[in-house]
Write an enzyme that holds these catalytic residues in place. Structure first.
Site, mmCIF file in Angstrom:
data_model
loop_
_atom_site.group_PDB
_atom_site.id
_atom_site.type_symbol
_atom_site.label_atom_id
_atom_site.label_comp_id
_atom_site.label_asym_id
_atom_site.label_seq_id
_atom_site.Cartn_x
_atom_site.Cartn_y
_atom_site.Cartn_z
ATOM 1 C CE LYS A 173 -3.950 1.974 2.550
ATOM 2 N NZ LYS A 173 -4.885 1.725 3.679
ATOM 3 C CB SER B 166 -8.196 3.362 2.502
ATOM 4 O OG SER B 166 -7.385 2.816 3.502
ATOM 5 C CB SER C 48 -8.342 0.488 5.369
ATOM 6 O OG SER C 48 -9.117 1.633 5.180
HETATM 7 N N1 GLN Z 1 -13.261 3.532 5.815
HETATM 8 C C1 GLN Z 1 -12.717 3.990 7.047
HETATM 9 C C2 GLN Z 1 -12.425 5.469 6.958
HETATM 10 O O1 GLN Z 1 -12.755 6.044 5.999
HETATM 11 C C3 GLN Z 1 -11.518 3.204 7.440
HETATM 12 C C4 GLN Z 1 -10.284 3.645 6.774
HETATM 13 C C5 GLN Z 1 -9.097 2.843 7.206
HETATM 14 O O2 GLN Z 1 -9.213 1.814 7.847
HETATM 15 N N2 GLN Z 1 -7.923 3.358 6.887
HETATM 16 O O3 GLN Z 1 -11.863 6.053 7.837
#
Ligand code: GLN
Length: 492
Positions: free
Chosen positions: A77, A152, A176
């Site tokens: 990532k 994400s 994410s």
């Molecule tokens: N979807 C969640 C957010 O928007 C989690 C994001 C993540 O785990 N980095 O914060």
């Protein structure tokens, strides 16, 4: 790369000298070249560097023969720092940022013989659930290219699902790793907070962030976790807990989960869960039961506040963490002669709309007069959420793991939720609690909707008990073939 290439197949073939690291690497790169123009899973591809490293591993076979990830292509990532290799967090503000050091997980993967093939697309600073917040355009879901891969870590999930790499790392602040794994039909593991060093992970919510593996199989996740886990002097929150040999434990266990107690928060499953998802989850629970586990109802009475608490705590921490992008030391700097105007312009031009929204929300909930009502209250409810889990995992009716869906729906269409942030935040309903409570959780493929979109089962475990989590997930995987399915785009 063969569609069924797993981390362990690649490594074992290298050891047996039936397939060199260079051959595996060339296959992965060819797959990336063919599919990435459609999927956009990668921000950066490092073909030459990867091939040179794979060839060097082949040349020094004896040195690498016993390495746990020898010759395994890995996609990282793009919020994991890589020395000498651009790391953008999918943000304009870091578009040209080349870190002078490696994240601890990156160094550990390379020491274990892994070969970095590229940096994967994600929501900007890992804020999002669909990859649509990437400054470089979204990744597409390999199962349906008009749909989101989740977020994400959507690029990482798509890369593994499409066979572009058997392994990717993601970061998980509120789901994410697990949610994109679920939406792309692969395995995603968020370890216990403190299990894996966060050194070199671009910080979002520091009390929530964890790095985790995304793989095709549970066994692969176990193999990789053992490599990246463990105390790190560079991260004071990394725990000195011993790291078991997870993969050997799975082999020895043979998928035996007789007598295990699996908690199911039935009351949470009644609302907002898509009918196809619900059917797949019910069927998955029956598979575990047939293997000798007992299903037990658990109550998580404060779970209904988890989204609200998460979006207070995560934004508060983000507003503080992102203060460092001021155009002074590194990253993008707007052209300006006056200092304050330079800060303002740099941030106005460098950050995307969702990141700005979170900085504003977080600054608001931390400000004098609102701190007690929002931030402090959220921290108190966070403790109540943790206690719910402690209650379920302890006491007279203790369960070993808790099962629920990873995501209430399968992959939604790109564009469908961008104009409605609240709707987007609700995608995280089942995942954020594990981060708030610091617990390990895994998503495993557990079926498909009528539209042939993957569904994921989430299991949450006790603190530092990834071993039990993996054991139950592995038992499930032994009786099902969902994880062996490939999206049409990747079949050939
Ligand atoms: N979807 C969640 C957010 O928007 C989690 C994001 C993540 O785990 N980095 O914060």
């Amino acid at each position: 790369m063969n569609d069924t290439m797993t981390v362990r197949n690649v490594r074992d073939a290298f050891r047996a000298r039936t397939r060199s690291a260079a051959e595996t690497c060339r296959d992965a790169l060819a797959r990336i070249e063919r599919l990435d123009p459609q999927l956009h899973a990668f921000n950066t591809i490092v073909a030459d560097r990867a091939l040179a490293r794979a060839e060097s591993i082949d040349r020094h076979f004896d040195r690498w023969r016993h390495a746990p990830l020898a010759g395994v292509p890995v996609a990282l990532k793009d919020n994991l720092c890589t020395r000498g290799l651009r790391t953008t967090a999918s943000s304009r503000i870091l578009e040209r940022f080349v870190p002078p050091y490696d994240a601890t997980v990156v160094a550990r993967l390379e020491t274990a013989g892994a070969v970095i093939v590229g940096k994967t697309n994600c929501d900007e600073f890992a804020m999002g659930s669909s990859n649509e917040n990437s400054a470089f355009g979204p990744t597409r879901n390999p199962w349906a290219v008009d749909r989101t891969p989740g977020g994400s870590s959507g690029g990482s999930a798509a890369a593994v699902a499409a066979g572009m790499a058997p392994l990717a790392l993601g970061s998980d602040t509120g789901g994410s790793v697990r949610q994109p794994a679920c939406l792309c039909g692969v395995v995603g593991l968020k370890p216990t907070y403190g299990r894996v060093s966060r050194y070199g992970l671009i910080a979002f919510g520091s009390s929530l962030d964890q790095i985790g593996p995304m793989t095709r199989s549970v066994g692969d996740a176990a193999t990789v976790l053992a490599v990246i886990a463990g105390e790190d002097p560079a991260d004071a929150t990394s725990a000195p807990e011993p790291v078991p040999d997870y993969a050997s434990a799975l082999e020895q266990g043979g998928g035996d989960i007789r007598g295990s107690r699996i908690g199911v928060p039935w009351s949470l499953l009644d609302q907002g869960v898509d009918a196809d998802v619900r059917r797949a989850i019910d069927a998955a629970l029956q598979v575990l039961r047939a293997r000798g586990a007992t299903l037990v109802n658990v109550d998580l009475p404060h779970a209904k506040h988890a989204i609200a608490v998460y979006y207070l705590v995560a934004t508060a921490e983000a507003s503080s963490n992102l203060a460092r992008y001021d155009g002074v030391r590194y990253g993008y700097r707007a052209d300006c002669t006056e200092l304050r105007a330079m800060y303002a312009k740099t941030r106005a031009q460098g950050f995307g709309p969702e990141v700005k929204r979170r900085i504003m929300l977080g600054t608001y909930v931390l400000s004098a007069g609102y701190y007690d009502a929002y931030y402090l209250k959220a921290q108190q409810v966070r403790t109540l959420i943790l206690r719910d889990y402690e209650h379920a995992f302890g006491g007279p009716h203790a369960v070993d793991v808790i099962a629920m869906p990873t995501s209430p729906t399968a992959a939604f269409r790109l564009g469908e939720r961008v104009s409605d942030p609240l709707q987007m935040y609700l995608a995280d309903i089942f995942t954020v609690s594990a981060n708030l409570a610091g617990l390990p959780a895994i998503s495993v493929p557990c079926g498909f909707t009528a539209d042939q979109l993957p569904v994921g089962l989430q299991l949450t475990g006790r603190r530092f008990d990834e071993a039990t989590l993996l054991r139950v997930a592995d038992a499930y995987e032994r009786d099902t073939a969902w994880w062996t399915q490939h999206p049409p785009i990747a079949r050939r």
